[in-house]
Scaffold this active site. Structure first.
Site, PDB file in Angstrom:
ATOM      1  N   ASN A   3       0.470  -0.006  -8.098  1.00  0.00           N
ATOM      2  CA  ASN A   3       1.728   0.268  -7.397  1.00  0.00           C
ATOM      3  C   ASN A   3       1.402   0.837  -6.024  1.00  0.00           C
ATOM      4  O   ASN A   3       0.954   1.975  -5.903  1.00  0.00           O
ATOM      5  CB  ASN A   3       2.566   1.260  -8.209  1.00  0.00           C
ATOM      6  CG  ASN A   3       3.942   1.499  -7.588  1.00  0.00           C
ATOM      7  OD1 ASN A   3       4.167   1.205  -6.407  1.00  0.00           O
ATOM      8  ND2 ASN A   3       4.862   2.019  -8.374  1.00  0.00           N
ATOM      9  N   PRO A   4       1.623   0.067  -4.973  1.00  0.00           N
ATOM     10  CA  PRO A   4       1.220   0.527  -3.646  1.00  0.00           C
ATOM     11  C   PRO A   4       1.991   1.743  -3.147  1.00  0.00           C
ATOM     12  O   PRO A   4       1.511   2.451  -2.268  1.00  0.00           O
ATOM     13  CB  PRO A   4       1.471  -0.682  -2.745  1.00  0.00           C
ATOM     14  CG  PRO A   4       2.308  -1.613  -3.521  1.00  0.00           C
ATOM     15  CD  PRO A   4       2.140  -1.305  -4.977  1.00  0.00           C
ATOM     16  N   LYS A   5       3.157   2.013  -3.717  1.00  0.00           N
ATOM     17  CA  LYS A   5       3.929   3.168  -3.222  1.00  0.00           C
ATOM     18  C   LYS A   5       3.228   4.499  -3.504  1.00  0.00           C
ATOM     19  O   LYS A   5       2.878   5.221  -2.577  1.00  0.00           O
ATOM     20  CB  LYS A   5       5.334   3.165  -3.841  1.00  0.00           C
ATOM     21  CG  LYS A   5       6.431   2.762  -2.877  1.00  0.00           C
ATOM     22  CD  LYS A   5       7.767   2.710  -3.604  1.00  0.00           C
ATOM     23  CE  LYS A   5       8.698   3.777  -3.082  1.00  0.00           C
ATOM     24  NZ  LYS A   5       9.752   3.230  -2.226  1.00  0.00           N
ATOM     25  N   GLY A  11      -7.056   8.577  -6.290  1.00  0.00           N
ATOM     26  CA  GLY A  11      -6.699   9.982  -6.097  1.00  0.00           C
ATOM     27  C   GLY A  11      -7.606  10.713  -5.135  1.00  0.00           C
ATOM     28  O   GLY A  11      -7.192  11.665  -4.480  1.00  0.00           O
ATOM     29  N   GLU A  12      -8.850  10.305  -5.054  1.00  0.00           N
ATOM     30  CA  GLU A  12      -9.809  11.104  -4.299  1.00  0.00           C
ATOM     31  C   GLU A  12     -10.369  10.434  -3.059  1.00  0.00           C
ATOM     32  O   GLU A  12     -10.700  11.092  -2.069  1.00  0.00           O
ATOM     33  CB  GLU A  12     -10.952  11.519  -5.239  1.00  0.00           C
ATOM     34  CG  GLU A  12     -10.522  12.692  -6.084  1.00  0.00           C
ATOM     35  CD  GLU A  12     -11.155  12.724  -7.458  1.00  0.00           C
ATOM     36  OE1 GLU A  12     -11.939  13.628  -7.704  1.00  0.00           O
ATOM     37  OE2 GLU A  12     -10.852  11.838  -8.284  1.00  0.00           O
ATOM     38  N   GLY A  15      -2.952  19.758  -8.738  1.00  0.00           N
ATOM     39  CA  GLY A  15      -4.047  20.622  -9.168  1.00  0.00           C
ATOM     40  C   GLY A  15      -5.287  20.432  -8.315  1.00  0.00           C
ATOM     41  O   GLY A  15      -6.047  21.358  -8.119  1.00  0.00           O
ATOM     42  N   PHE A  16      -5.499  19.207  -7.827  1.00  0.00           N
ATOM     43  CA  PHE A  16      -6.652  18.902  -6.972  1.00  0.00           C
ATOM     44  C   PHE A  16      -7.987  19.212  -7.643  1.00  0.00           C
ATOM     45  O   PHE A  16      -8.977  19.475  -6.975  1.00  0.00           O
ATOM     46  CB  PHE A  16      -6.556  19.618  -5.613  1.00  0.00           C
ATOM     47  CG  PHE A  16      -5.269  19.364  -4.893  1.00  0.00           C
ATOM     48  CD1 PHE A  16      -4.912  18.073  -4.532  1.00  0.00           C
ATOM     49  CD2 PHE A  16      -4.402  20.401  -4.586  1.00  0.00           C
ATOM     50  CE1 PHE A  16      -3.713  17.813  -3.874  1.00  0.00           C
ATOM     51  CE2 PHE A  16      -3.206  20.157  -3.929  1.00  0.00           C
ATOM     52  CZ  PHE A  16      -2.859  18.864  -3.570  1.00  0.00           C
ATOM     53  N   ILE A  20      -4.462  -2.579  -6.802  1.00  0.00           N
ATOM     54  CA  ILE A  20      -3.528  -1.461  -6.702  1.00  0.00           C
ATOM     55  C   ILE A  20      -2.295  -1.798  -7.544  1.00  0.00           C
ATOM     56  O   ILE A  20      -1.545  -2.721  -7.237  1.00  0.00           O
ATOM     57  CB  ILE A  20      -3.123  -1.226  -5.226  1.00  0.00           C
ATOM     58  CG1 ILE A  20      -4.365  -0.956  -4.364  1.00  0.00           C
ATOM     59  CG2 ILE A  20      -2.123  -0.081  -5.120  1.00  0.00           C
ATOM     60  CD1 ILE A  20      -5.198   0.233  -4.776  1.00  0.00           C
ATOM     61  N   GLN A  35      -0.882   8.726  -2.252  1.00  0.00           N
ATOM     62  CA  GLN A  35      -2.135   9.430  -2.555  1.00  0.00           C
ATOM     63  C   GLN A  35      -3.054   9.465  -1.347  1.00  0.00           C
ATOM     64  O   GLN A  35      -3.643  10.494  -1.016  1.00  0.00           O
ATOM     65  CB  GLN A  35      -2.865   8.710  -3.703  1.00  0.00           C
ATOM     66  CG  GLN A  35      -2.357   9.090  -5.065  1.00  0.00           C
ATOM     67  CD  GLN A  35      -2.600  10.546  -5.331  1.00  0.00           C
ATOM     68  OE1 GLN A  35      -3.731  10.999  -5.439  1.00  0.00           O
ATOM     69  NE2 GLN A  35      -1.552  11.311  -5.385  1.00  0.00           N
TER      70      GLN A  35
END
Lengths: 334, 751
Positions: B637-639, B710-711, B242-243, B635, B644
């Site tokens: 989960n680094p994956k 996320g950003e 969705g961003f 972090i 992201q």
């Protein structure tokens, strides 16, 4: 999209007969052949093309690449772009065509798009593709908003006060440099049209893009016998690295003898309302040494008559650089 | 330096499945089993297709639906007057009650932007509705419109931040930069189109919606449709991203719901790609004047940031370009102002890193220009102006490692080999340019609730009404529970995306993970408490009569605290023996927004390094390499976290050199309203990307020290690229995107 009838063609004569019922073979045709559909379906969904009858020609036996006894190469109208680009004959003798095809669209589109369809590829002018806006090509007499609007990607050659839309095809540019001929089967029989005469300038009739008349079916494209020792290249300059039309492109076929250019064909894409052959560049190069100074002079000559629009003045310099770099790459090949 | 390591997690509980867990929802997605909103087909469902205005400003003088209404399959055509009551939403409270386009669709007959919904056709099939929508004849009396990208305002701008005397300090500064930077309108283009599948049952709605905030969506629907909240269920199981474009409700959802209520049948409305350029938000155009004053050795003495952004005719959307301005660098004198300028465009909305992303393009470009003016390495300039605290809030940073980001990035990128001269670096026959930029993003928590159920089956269920926008929320919650309980993730079920679950956070602001940590941790503790109570009352067992605080839970087993876990009993056995199906716990956590008693400034930081290749002969520019170092807390989960950042870098390439929504000045429409003409980065344009996480837990934010990523990966990237473009070409591009025509200036080298 409007309702339409869909008929599978059983043979060339029947296909021609069905299409001959159309009032025109140009914009707004009521009968359309459909092959890969990569342009036509798009335009039908946008209500830019509203045929009442589709004639599916995919079953016709026009899908072969054949070497003719005289050395020419005949490419069936239904040969897919990806098959053509990867054909051994084309890769060996007509590298410029393979390069041009592979620089276009995406792998998925190339797998569907055909030789005949690509020849007839429609412009990407955003005003043409939006049926809420005026466009002389789509609806003659409504005006050309691109002239004072967003024309960054549009033409600087062959424009008129009615239309400045670019021919977007990469393949066509290579075909011009290779001096292809187009075989057309029509209601009155078969005829051959040199590629340079196949597409029309917009003039006062931008809705007419080529010489096809109702019933005319492109059956093949033929390339002249390969010139031994000819060097070829296609250079495409565009905003992004993939899935993008040319801002300027150049197809070159060139021969050198004793360090001098003895034969050269220069065709330009992304800049013309039709695939653009630059006789001026060719003239400037003939008999000259293959060096940067002469290439630049040829580029200057090629762009001399360019008529940029409000937002695409950069194409003049870009096309010059494209020509110079393409000539450099082509002539430096082993 | 602390590089990421799964063996040195700063947790009290030993890690079990923390680390590189593949997405738990991966198999569902790659097999096509994951149900996205528009995948739902309900019995008796109808299809709605909107009719969109073809003028940017005017009034509807006639709307003739007589042809459309008689077309095959058509059930109804709604326009102003017959859609039914739609109310406006009251001002929001916290993160509930938010929508950016305040006007309900079809509220009046005035058109204020091209593409505004003027009617909606509902029919048996999508094709019938589409065909009929084409035949609704709308006549307008046009009024003057303005979609110009030249922004100016006569209104007094709002002062966002102020300290010292910036005007005087700037006037007397030894070295000055005073430039204006612009970012274009950008359209969110998630692959999943916006969609609503709404079903009215006589009393309320079930709505499958592409939303990043089911709880907010329910509240706004309740207000605007006049239905109690408890009668509305909003479901968003999976999102094709969705961003930010799917954070708040858009008009299509009210059309679908109204049509369903009017007709008594479920209605599906999928927003067309072209319409997504019109009425589901966009990042507005910004114009930012940025002034930097420094003394001769590079110490900043003044920073003035005046930003403008366009907004729609009716809504006051401020991009908030000064988000990162007050705290990024140390300077005693600073002012940031903002103002909005009205245009006949759809209402803007948040796009990944709203405010900070365009703001940092301006700031990090200006810092580069200042470094060049000072003949100073741009990293050194940033290091010289590193603040000791957040000078805007006058608070210490909870955890800021910007200097380490720059130094680590420089080492990984090979910055020491950089020669500063324009066009001075070559590789494989091409000129290369290297640029750097800093970045930051808000780290906060929003209110969140979650439930954890320890089940008789041995499974653990974690549930909350948040949603997984595609970033890995399912996976992160599975890992949180797995780590805390010592139970492998394949015994943990995570349930999201349904307003019937405990109220969860929005999937926005990179806050979902950080917000959920305390709520999930509390829910786990409470579930364990319930379990201990069950164990202590189990007659004839080793726990009979044990007080809950005498019990412990290790690796899925309950045991006496003073005995080893081996002596314990699996929790499912205890529940089975007691014939209790589930031991539940609820957890909740407060948000950190607007907390007047904040003791720390909480942000994520990072450094972006970009390499461009440049072929002067053809003006061909490509971004070849990006190194990004992120200080984003612990972090989990680094994956997916790396995923992201990589995705954000790819988007940043688009922001820097491709993306721009172009409004036609004459007709007022976004002309390039499709994925061919609106250019986003293709695989062929994507650089090699090297992501490093510093992994310093931010314990101020939550127990795990997790923030959210996320950003931040998009912040700073455009400036790093334009700084690299300058280094390669000598052309300073202050108006994005960089285009080939910007780069034709340098003369070609003809021998």
């Amino acid at each position: 999209m409007e309702l339409f009838k869909f008929t599978k063609a059983t043979g060339i004569p029947q296909a021609v007969q069905m299409a001959a019922m159309s009032k025109t073979a140009q914009q707004g045709a009521d009968v359309r052949f459909i092959a890969g559909g990569t342009t036509l379906l798009d335009l039908m969904k946008l209500n830019v093309e509203v045929p009442t009858q589709l004639v599916d020609i995919n079953g016709l036996a026009l899908d072969k690449v054949e070497r003719l006894p005289d050395g020419r190469l005949r490419i069936g109208a239904l040969v897919r772009n990806s098959d053509l680009a990867h054909s051994a004959e084309v890769q060996k003798d007509y590298a410029v065509l393979s390069q041009a095809l592979l620089s276009g669209a995406s792998a998925q589109l190339r797998n569907m798009a055909t030789t005949g369809g690509n020849l007839l590829q429609r412009t990407r002018c955003m005003y043409f593709r939006n049926d809420a806006l005026p466009c002389n090509k789509r609806e003659p007499g409504t005006g050309c908003p691109a002239i004072e609007g967003d024309n960054r990607t549009l033409a600087i050659f062959g424009t008129s006060s009615d239309c400045i839309a670019t021919n977007p095809s990469d393949m066509n540019i290579a075909l011009v440099a290779l001096e292809a001929t187009v075989q057309v089967q029509g209601p009155k029989g078969e005829r051959e049209v040199p590629i340079g005469e196949f597409h029309l300038l917009p003039g006062k009739t931008p809705h007419r893009e080529n010489v096809l008349e109702p019933g005319d079916l492109v059956t093949s494209v033929t390339l002249p016998a390969a010139k031994a020792g000819a060097k070829q290249t296609y250079l495409k300059l565009r905003d992004r690295a993939s899935y993008e039309f040319a801002l300027a492109s150049t197809a070159i076929v060139v021969e050198l003898h004793g360090g001098k250019i003895s034969y050269v064909r220069v065709a330009l894409g992304g800049v013309g309302t039709k695939p653009w052959r630059s006789h001026e560049a060719e003239h400037a190069l003939m008999g000259k040494a293959a060096d940067a100074k002469n290439f630049r002079a040829a580029a200057e000559a090629a762009l001399h008559g360019a008529k940029p629009q409000s937002e695409n003045g950069f194409k003049v310099e870009l096309a010059k650089r494209c020509i110079v770099h393409a000539l450099t790459v082509a002539t430096q090949q082993a | 330096m602390s590089t990421f390591s799964t063996t040195a997690l700063p947790l009290n509980t030993p890690p079990k499945t923390m680390g590189k867990l593949p997405r738990v929802d991966g198999p569902l997605k790659v097999t096509g089993a994951a149900m996205y909103s528009s995948d739902y087909n309900l019995p008796g469902m109808l299809y709605a297709v909107p009719v969109c205005a073809t003028v940017p400003s005017g009034k509807i003088t006639a709307l003739d639906a007589s042809v459309a209404e008689k077309m095959p399959g058509v059930k109804a055509v709604y326009s102003h007057g017959n859609i039914g009551n739609l109310y406006r939403a009251a001002p929001p409270s916290g993160f509930i009650g938010i929508l950016d386009e305040q006007r309900p669709p079809l509220e009046d007959e005035v058109v204020r932007y091209y593409g505004q919904y003027v009617a909606v056709v509902v029919a048996q099939t999508f094709e019938q509705a589409t065909a009929a929508a084409d035949k609704v004849k709308v006549t307008y009396s046009k009024t003057d419109h303005n979609v110009s990208d030249k922004l100016k305002t006569d209104e007094k701008p709002k002062v966002d931040f102020h300290r010292g005397d910036p005007d005087a300090a700037f006037a007397s500064a030894a070295v000055k930069i005073d430039e204006t930077y612009a970012t274009p309108t950008e359209t969110h283009n998630p692959i999943e189109l916006h969609a609503s599948v709404a079903s009215w049952d006589g009393q309320g709605f079930t709505v499958y919606e592409t939303t990043q905030a089911v709880m907010n969506h329910r509240n706004v629907m309740s207000q605007m449709l006049g239905v109690p909240e408890e009668n509305i269920r909003v479901i968003s199981r999976f999102l094709g991203s969705g961003f930010g474009g799917k954070l708040w409700p858009w008009p299509h959802t009210f059309l679908a719901a109204s049509a369903s209520r009017n007709l008594g049948r479920p209605v599906k409305l999928v927003v067309a790609r072209s319409t997504m350029f019109e009425s589901v938000g966009h990042r507005p155009r910004t114009q930012q004047r940025f002034r930097l004053g420094a003394n001769a050795d590079g110490k900043l003495v003044a920073l003035i940031h005046d930003s403008l952004n366009h907004t729609s005719i009716l809504d006051d959307y401020s991009e908030g370009c000064s988000e990162a301005t007050p705290y990024s660098y140390s300077t005693p004198n600073l002012r940031a102002t903002s103002a909005i300028v009205r245009r006949n465009v759809g209402t803007p909305t948040s796009m990944r890193g709203p405010g900070a992303v365009p703001g940092l393009f301006a700031m990090e470009s200006a810092m580069d220009e200042l470094a060049i003016r000072l003949k100073m390495d741009p990293i050194k300039l940033r290091l010289m102006n590193e603040p000791e605290k957040d000078e805007g809030l006058n608070l210490p940073f909870s955890s800021r490692h910007f200097v380490e980001c720059l130094n680590t990035g420089a080492e990984k990128f090979g910055w020491a080999k950089r020669t500063p001269g324009v066009g001075s670096m070559k590789k494989d026959g091409l000129t290369i340019g290297w640029g750097v930029a800093g970045c930051s993003w808000i780290a906060e928590r929003t209110e969140a609730q979650a439930a954890v159920d320890l089940m008789q089956t041995g499974m653990v269920r974690v549930s909350t009404a948040t949603q997984d926008i595609g970033t890995g929320t399912y996976t992160a919650l599975s890992q949180m529970a797995s780590t805390k309980l010592g139970i492998p993730h394949d015994r943990i079920e995570v349930v999201l995306g349904d307003t019937r679950l405990p109220a969860g956070p929005i999937s926005g602001g990179s806050w979902a993970t950080a917000s959920l940590v305390p709520a999930v941790m509390e829910a786990i503790e409470k579930a364990k408490g319930t379990l201990f109570a069950v164990a202590g009352s189990a007659k004839g067992t080793q726990f009979d009569g044990a007080k809950p605080d005498a019990l412990a839970f290790t690796d899925g087993r309950v045991h006496l605290k003073d005995k080893s876990p081996d002596t314990g009993v699996p929790f499912e056995e205890i529940l089975n023996k007691a014939n209790i199906r589930v031991a539940s716990g609820q957890g909740s956590s407060k948000g950190t927004f607007g907390d007047p008693n904040k003791k720390f400034s909480t942000h994520s930081f990072g450094a972006q390094f970009a390499e461009v290749t440049w072929q002067p002969e053809t003006a061909r520019l490509r971004v070849s390499r990006v190194v990004t170092v992120i200080d984003g807390g612990h972090i989990i989960n680094p994956k997916p976290a790396q995923n992201q950042i990589e995705g954000a870098v790819v988007m940043g390439v688009g922001m820097a050199i491709f993306e721009e929504t172009h409004y036609d000045p004459k007709f007022g429409l976004p002309l390039n309203n499709n994925l061919a003409d609106y250019m986003v980065t293709t695989n062929a344009d994507s650089p090699a990307i090297d992501v490093t996480f510093l992994d310093y837990p931010d314990k101020v934010l939550n127990e795990l020290g997790a923030r959210g990523v996320g950003e931040i990966g998009l912040a700073g990237i455009a400036a790093a690229i334009t700084n690299a473009v300058y280094h390669a070409t000598g052309v300073r591009v202050r108006e994005l995107p960089v285009r080939i025509e910007d780069l034709l200036g340098p003369k070609m080298d003809v021998a």
